[in-house]
Design an enzyme around this catalytic site. Structure first.
Site, PDB file in Angstrom:
ATOM      1  NE  ARG A  49       3.152  -0.167  10.281  1.00 55.20           N
ATOM      2  CZ  ARG A  49       2.798  -1.457  10.186  1.00 55.20           C
ATOM      3  NH1 ARG A  49       2.004  -1.987  11.095  1.00 55.20           N
ATOM      4  NH2 ARG A  49       3.241  -2.195   9.192  1.00 55.20           N
ATOM      5  CG  ASN A 101      -4.601  -8.151  11.647  1.00 56.17           C
ATOM      6  OD1 ASN A 101      -5.060  -7.688  12.690  1.00 56.17           O
ATOM      7  ND2 ASN A 101      -5.370  -8.586  10.665  1.00 56.17           N
ATOM      8  CG  HIS A 103       1.218   2.270   7.681  1.00 56.15           C
ATOM      9  ND1 HIS A 103       0.237   1.409   8.126  1.00 56.15           N
ATOM     10  CD2 HIS A 103       1.385   1.988   6.360  1.00 56.15           C
ATOM     11  CE1 HIS A 103      -0.165   0.652   7.124  1.00 56.15           C
ATOM     12  NE2 HIS A 103       0.510   0.993   6.039  1.00 56.15           N
ATOM     13  CB  CYS A 105      -0.944  -0.018   1.196  1.00 53.52           C
ATOM     14  SG  CYS A 105      -0.125  -0.152   2.813  1.00 53.52           S
ATOM     15  CB  THR A 106       3.808   2.302   2.004  1.00 53.73           C
ATOM     16  OG1 THR A 106       3.078   2.181   3.230  1.00 53.73           O
ATOM     17  CG2 THR A 106       4.725   3.509   2.085  1.00 53.73           C
TER      18      THR A 106
END
Length: 331
Positions: free
Chosen positions: A230, A180, A176, A149-150
């Protein structure tokens, strides 16, 4: 286009949600869904989604089928895709996250499908393709990776920025949301910082996008660095890019020049509104540039910031690349 979804997790479910709710995908036929979880659990997680909200219609299972919005989709629970008959399937959307070896990645082909598209980086892919960055390399590859995605957010931005001013060097930080791969409470992981509770702290870490960018944009290889942070949000991430350009740029003219290049991209968007992350949920673009956040420091250094829904946008690109894979084979 006739597809099969192997792996009905976050990306697999988001892909099917887009197919069933967006008119632009009315020509997509879903031959089957395959996942090792129970039918009741799959139906429940598909109907009630903590990120995107509940579906506007009921999801039921019976007689080996997932029934939703007037569609009856065959539902299987095979650990080995070769045990299914996939003849007539144009593309298997391989969304299990385990297709890192050729024997796993090619199971869809062995079962009779024409091609496989992997929802993540994979060394088993013949080509790694990012729409808006290097989709011209697709060629006749039958096992393709849609990167990460990045990477889908960053690579098209680098491509357009390089056309505007030529990139000498750049550093990207992706802010981000948690995934999971992180624990909800402190628990051992391969990386110490990633072992901490993902919803409680900002966690500095790495991103696979950097290795992938060198592969996707070889003309910029060695000139782009990056890191990840994150953060405790459930969806929508951001790219913060600082670049030194090869040519001087005018501070007043640069935003307009960049916007013109963005408008010509098939996957980038633009906003002049003072948005926050939740405003970008379910945006289908690979990256939405925030105009008010653009900065020009000196004649050659620029800062560009953009938002991306790391699940919804990436799932949209899965369907786009799958369509390209089918179109190349059309008579």
């Amino acid at each position: 286009m006739r597809i099969a979804i192997n792996g009905f997790g976050r990306i697999g479910r988001t892909i099917l949600r887009q197919i069933l709710t967006l008119p632009r995908h009315s020509d997509v036929q879903v031959a089957l869904v395959n996942d090792i979880a129970s039918a009741d659990m799959l139906a429940y997680l598909f109907q009630y989604d903590s990120t995107f909200g509940p579906l506007p219609f009921e999801v039921t299972t019976a007689d080996g089928k997932l029934s939703v919005a007037g569609h009856d989709i065959a539902l299987f629970h095979r650990t080995d895709l070769t045990r299914l008959d996939l003849s007539g399937v144009d593309v298997v959307l391989e969304c299990t996250g385990i297709a890192r070896s050729s024997d796993v990645a090619e199971r869809g082909l062995t079962a009779g499908a024409r091609a496989v598209l992997i929802s993540g980086p994979s060394p088993a892919a013949e080509q790694t393709v990012v729409l808006g960055a290097n989709d011209g390399v697709l060629g006749a590859a039958r096992v393709v990776s849609n990167a990460s995605c990045t990477t889908n957010a960053l690579a098209p931005l680098l491509r357009v920025l390089d056309t505007v001013g030529g990139i000498e060097t750049a550093h990207m930080t992706t802010i981000h949301c948690y995934t999971n791969s992180q624990p909800m409470v402190d628990a051992p992981r391969g990386d110490m910082a990633r072992s901490r509770a993902g919803a409680l702290s900002m966690v500095p870490t790495t991103t696979s996008a950097m290795q992938l960018v060198d592969q996707i944009l070889p003309d910029l290889a060695g000139r782009i660095s990056g890191a990840a942070l994150r953060v405790p949000t459930a969806s929508v991430s951001a790219v913060d890019l600082v670049a030194r350009l090869q040519s001087d740029t005018d501070a007043s003219a640069f935003p307009d020049a960049l916007k013109a290049a963005v408008d010509a991209s098939p996957v980038l968007g633009w906003t002049d509104r003072p948005l926050v992350s939740t405003d970008l949920r379910t945006r289908a673009e690979s990256l939405v540039i925030a105009g008010p956040e653009i900065r020009v420091t000196g004649p050659r250094q620029v800062r560009v910031f953009g938002w991306y829904d790391n699940e919804w946008g990436f799932s949209a690109r899965m369907l786009d690349i799958a369509a390209l894979m089918v179109k190349r084979e059309a008579p």
